[in-house]
Design a protein around this motif. Structure first.
Motif, PDB file in Angstrom:
ATOM      1  N   VAL A  50       0.758  -1.096   0.027  1.00  0.00           N
ATOM      2  CA  VAL A  50       0.086  -0.007   0.025  1.00  0.00           C
ATOM      3  C   VAL A  50       0.875   1.139  -0.124  1.00  0.00           C
ATOM      4  O   VAL A  50       0.576   2.286  -0.661  1.00  0.00           O
ATOM      5  N   LEU A  51       1.905   1.284   0.620  1.00  0.00           N
ATOM      6  CA  LEU A  51       2.733   2.589   1.054  1.00  0.00           C
ATOM      7  C   LEU A  51       3.288   3.142  -0.332  1.00  0.00           C
ATOM      8  O   LEU A  51       3.234   4.342  -0.295  1.00  0.00           O
ATOM      9  N   PRO A  52       3.592   2.483  -1.417  1.00  0.00           N
ATOM     10  CA  PRO A  52       4.096   3.182  -2.617  1.00  0.00           C
ATOM     11  C   PRO A  52       3.101   4.312  -2.957  1.00  0.00           C
ATOM     12  O   PRO A  52       3.331   5.399  -3.730  1.00  0.00           O
ATOM     13  N   ALA A  53       1.778   3.867  -2.870  1.00  0.00           N
ATOM     14  CA  ALA A  53       0.793   4.672  -3.407  1.00  0.00           C
ATOM     15  C   ALA A  53       0.587   6.226  -2.746  1.00  0.00           C
ATOM     16  O   ALA A  53       0.167   7.297  -3.069  1.00  0.00           O
ATOM     17  N   PHE A  54       1.321   6.223  -1.546  1.00  0.00           N
ATOM     18  CA  PHE A  54       1.149   7.322  -0.536  1.00  0.00           C
ATOM     19  C   PHE A  54       2.645   7.847  -0.168  1.00  0.00           C
ATOM     20  O   PHE A  54       2.962   8.565   0.630  1.00  0.00           O
ATOM     21  N   MET A  55       3.548   7.592  -1.255  1.00  0.00           N
ATOM     22  CA  MET A  55       4.944   8.173  -1.303  1.00  0.00           C
ATOM     23  C   MET A  55       5.122   9.560  -1.284  1.00  0.00           C
ATOM     24  O   MET A  55       5.699  10.445  -0.545  1.00  0.00           O
ATOM     25  N   PHE A  56       4.181  10.051  -2.186  1.00  0.00           N
ATOM     26  CA  PHE A  56       4.184  11.614  -2.286  1.00  0.00           C
ATOM     27  C   PHE A  56       3.218  12.437  -1.954  1.00  0.00           C
ATOM     28  O   PHE A  56       2.061  11.728  -2.243  1.00  0.00           O
ATOM     29  N   THR A  57       3.176  13.308  -1.149  1.00  0.00           N
ATOM     30  CA  THR A  57       1.988  14.228  -1.013  1.00  0.00           C
ATOM     31  C   THR A  57       2.040  15.633  -1.770  1.00  0.00           C
ATOM     32  O   THR A  57       3.010  16.221  -1.805  1.00  0.00           O
ATOM     33  N   GLY A  58       1.056  15.944  -2.270  1.00  0.00           N
ATOM     34  CA  GLY A  58       1.171  17.227  -3.050  1.00  0.00           C
ATOM     35  C   GLY A  58       1.736  16.944  -4.346  1.00  0.00           C
ATOM     36  O   GLY A  58       1.736  16.077  -4.984  1.00  0.00           O
ATOM     37  N   ASP A  59       2.371  18.095  -4.785  1.00  0.00           N
ATOM     38  CA  ASP A  59       2.760  18.285  -6.037  1.00  0.00           C
ATOM     39  C   ASP A  59       4.315  17.485  -6.136  1.00  0.00           C
ATOM     40  O   ASP A  59       5.021  17.386  -5.277  1.00  0.00           O
ATOM     41  N   ARG A  60       4.229  16.746  -7.399  1.00  0.00           N
ATOM     42  CA  ARG A  60       5.425  15.845  -7.550  1.00  0.00           C
ATOM     43  C   ARG A  60       6.123  16.520  -8.975  1.00  0.00           C
ATOM     44  O   ARG A  60       5.389  16.345  -9.955  1.00  0.00           O
ATOM     45  N   ARG A  61       7.369  16.408  -9.099  1.00  0.00           N
ATOM     46  CA  ARG A  61       8.095  17.211 -10.310  1.00  0.00           C
ATOM     47  C   ARG A  61       7.852  15.924 -11.100  1.00  0.00           C
ATOM     48  O   ARG A  61       8.081  14.877 -11.117  1.00  0.00           O
ATOM     49  N   PRO A  62       6.898  16.174 -12.385  1.00  0.00           N
ATOM     50  CA  PRO A  62       6.940  15.164 -13.368  1.00  0.00           C
ATOM     51  C   PRO A  62       7.975  14.563 -14.140  1.00  0.00           C
ATOM     52  O   PRO A  62       7.731  13.296 -14.088  1.00  0.00           O
TER      53      PRO A  62
END
Lengths: 204, 498
Positions: A50-62
């Motif tokens: 499950v955790l990989p889906a919650f790795m980044f919060t908000g904007d992530r540089r594309p």
């Protein structure tokens, strides 16, 4: 090598024997003792998935050059998932075949372990850490030492007064006086009290 | 020659009153903490960390080095006198040391133990002094791929900590590495697993995790078990060991020292495997091996020499590569980093005076340990009468101050409490916590070295295998894994037909 064999035999006999606290807890305790070794790898496996889906919060540089910031955590979590699956399979197999955990074994250095007392102790430590920023280090420390001594079975009034008082003064002097650590003074009235106490002790 | 000159300069610095007193105080704290069951020298070092904030980096290292040397031995005092090992590494001391106490030879056992420990520690400190500089010079050839390979060696060698539980050890290690990924990544500057909490973006510090896992659970156990720490009276004669007695175990001491020095250098090994392996080897080699466990001097001397021989050896990878090989050296790394000093090969060029002062202090600490050990053994019975509740209360407070002091942030105290609960639960179910700590420490290092090595080589992943030093270290790591797993695999194969 005989020593290693002896250690193995000791461990095997320990596993065969039922821990006293489990025996004392009856059927519910036994069920818990059997459930924990299966629940832990299962939870770790779920977390790894499950955790990989919650790795980044908000904007992530594309577009980032190279592997990107997610590569390393993904590999670690993947490996964690793989090993958790293996552990889970081993535990389920052990539970079905022998009805015991094949991997985990509680320490056997104590004859009697008071789980209730341990949980109260953990509660006290958490309460101390949680109250620290609100009531300040001085009051939290003195209060904690007093309650901890009572919890530890000390009833001598002389000890119950001296240990928290002298202990707190010594710690305040060491850390706020000498090491100049900005330990919490608390908020509101507790802050005022802490400042007055520190002035009285000559630290401020 | 230059090493000798630098060592003399180091002795001159270490014998200055402030530095010397720091070593002595550290040594006494270590011996006392090690001797008290429930407070291992690692806990004592973690608790001592906040005190180092007020010191300069040299004094901080001298203080922690003193605790380390004294604490590794101190555990044997309670092991020999009351059959309760103060630290896990002192477990073998209960097998023959306590048997000697039961025979009324407590003073003799303590004399042999402290002498063997001092010899082992001294040899190890000399090894640290004379091998670190050439090792650091060699390490100057290291680039990112080599550092990554060395970190991998450190990561895989934790399997040696719990050979019989390789899967669980790996899970503990990987959990630690996963915790190490929390916060801003080292190359791209993006926060991971922060869940929108600003404090989490700066990551979870390994010192905080370490204090929580090691100290809190230990304290709760101390009170929850109603452990009676008071020593039982030993009957019989109180004769000490003569020079002839020590001379008779010289072979055991030499073998233990050699093994300890070798095992100590391996990241992840440390004092406990060193002592246990030395006991096992001595049992096989010694003519009186079959009598071991009944109070044989060699059975006490070999593990005692080995466990202290790991102290200096474990500092070689710390000072030359910046890779801590054990929880104790990890705390030393933390103390250095908190003072803005990054250990590694460059340290030997940038600040040789500090490095050689540390070496000199390690030598002094091992010599002084003889006096400190005997002195603490004398006052041990008085110390053990301190109620566990009082001891435990102060440990909790010092631990939380240690966590707070990392960044002067209450968030770290809360993280420490969370890991305290996790550590207690792990201890109760027999889940090893040491690999997790090493995962938190080495995981971010491995990630940084891996990403920068790959970026510098333009995404060439074979860079780790095409460079000779890196390839050799990775090959050694593979050999180490196979060597560590082989006994477990072999026993499973043997058990299969039955």
């Amino acid at each position: 090598m005989a020593m290693v064999e002896k250690a193995r035999d000791d461990r095997a006999s320990w596993r065969d024997a039922e821990p006293k606290h489990v025996a004392a807890q009856g059927g519910r305790g036994k069920a818990m003792a059997r459930l924990i070794p299966v629940a832990v790898p299962a939870m770790l496996l779920v977390a790894a998935l499950v955790l990989p889906a919650f790795m980044f919060t908000g904007d992530r540089r594309p577009d980032v050059p190279g592997l990107g910031p997610a590569a390393w955590p993904n590999v670690v979590l993947l490996l964690l998932g793989v090993f958790s699956s293996i552990w889970l399979a081993i535990e389920v197999w052990g539970l079905v075949k022998w009805r015991v955990s094949t991997s985990l074994s509680a320490p056997h250095d104590e004859d009697v372990y008071h789980y209730g007392k341990a949980l109260v102790g953990i509660g006290l430590v958490i309460a101390f850490g949680w109250l620290l920023p609100y009531v300040g280090f001085a009051i939290a420390c003195a209060g904690f030492l007093l309650i901890w001594c009572l919890y530890g079975g000390l009833r001598n009034p002389f000890v119950l007064v001296l240990v928290p008082t002298l202990g707190t003064i010594a710690l305040l002097w060491m850390f706020m006086g000498l090491a100049l650590m900005p330990l919490s003074r608390g908020v509101g009235i507790f802050d005022q009290f802490s400042v007055a106490l520190l002035q009285l002790l000559g630290i401020y | 020659m230059q090493t000798i000159d630098l060592l003399f300069a180091g002795f001159a610095s270490a014998f200055q009153i402030g530095a010397f007193l720091t070593v002595v105080v550290g040594l006494l704290v270590g011996v006392i903490a090690g001797a008290l069951p429930g407070i291992s020298f690692v806990n004592a070092m973690a608790m001592a960390l906040p005190f180092t904030y007020a010191m300069n980096v040299t004094h901080a290292m001298l203080f922690l080095g003193g605790i380390y040397v004294g604490g590794v031995f101190g555990g044997s005092i309670s092991a020999i006198m009351i059959n309760v090992p103060g630290t896990p590494a002192s477990l073998p001391a209960t097998w023959d040391g306590y048997a000697m106490t039961k025979k009324g030879q407590v003073k003799r056992a303590l004399t042999i133990a402290v002498t063997a420990s001092a010899v082992g520690g001294l040899a190890s400190a000399l090894m640290l002094t004379f091998l670190s500089a050439p090792f650091a010079k060699f390490a100057m050839k290291f680039s990112q791929p080599e550092f990554f390979a060395a970190t991998v060696l450190g990561l895989v060698s934790v399997i040696a900590i719990a050979k019989d539980k390789p899967i669980i050890t790996m899970i503990s290690l990987l959990s630690g590495m996963a915790i190490g990924t929390v916060g801003v990544d080292p190359l791209y500057g993006q926060a991971r697993f922060s869940f929108g909490i600003p404090e989490v973006e700066s990551g979870i510090r390994f010192v905080v995790v370490m204090i929580g896992l090691f100290a809190i659970g230990e304290v709760v156990d101390l009170v929850a078990t109603d452990r009676d720490l008071r020593p039982k009276k030993a009957d019989g004669k109180m004769a000490g060991a003569s020079f002839r007695d020590i001379w008779n175990v010289k072979g055991a001491i030499a073998r233990g020292t050699g093994l300890g020095c070798m095992i100590g250098v391996i990241p992840g090994a440390g004092a406990t495997p060193g002592a246990v392996i030395a006991y096992g080897v001595e049992k096989q080699i010694n003519p009186r091996g079959k009598e071991f466990g009944t109070g044989v001097e060699a059975g006490l001397a070999a593990p005692e020499a080995a466990k202290n021989a790991t102290t200096g050896a474990a500092m070689v990878p710390l000072l030359t590569l910046g890779i801590p090989g054990s929880a104790a050296t990890a705390i030393m790394l933390a103390a250095m980093m908190l003072q803005g000093v990054n250990p590694g090969p460059l340290l030997f060029i940038m600040d040789p005076s500090m490095v050689y002062t540390i070496f000199a202090a390690m030598i002094i600490a091992n010599v002084l340990m003889i006096g400190a050990g005997v002195g603490v053994a004398q006052m041990f019975s008085t110390l053990m009468r301190t109620p566990p509740a009082i001891l435990a209360g102060f440990i909790v407070i010092l631990s939380l101050i240690g966590a707070y002091g990392v960044r002067n942030n209450i968030f770290d105290v809360h993280v420490c409490l969370i890991f305290g609960v996790i550590g207690w639960a792990m201890k109760r179910v027999g889940f090893p916590s040491a690999p997790m700590v090493l995962g938190v420490i080495l995981g971010p290092l491995a990630e940084r070295y891996f990403l920068t090595a790959v970026a510098n080589s333009r995404q060439d992943y074979t860079v780790f295998f095409t460079r000779p030093i890196s390839a050799t270290i990775l090959f050694l790591a593979l050999i180490f894994v196979l060597w560590s797993l082989w006994p477990s695999v072999r026993s499973r194969i043997k058990r299969q037909p039955a």
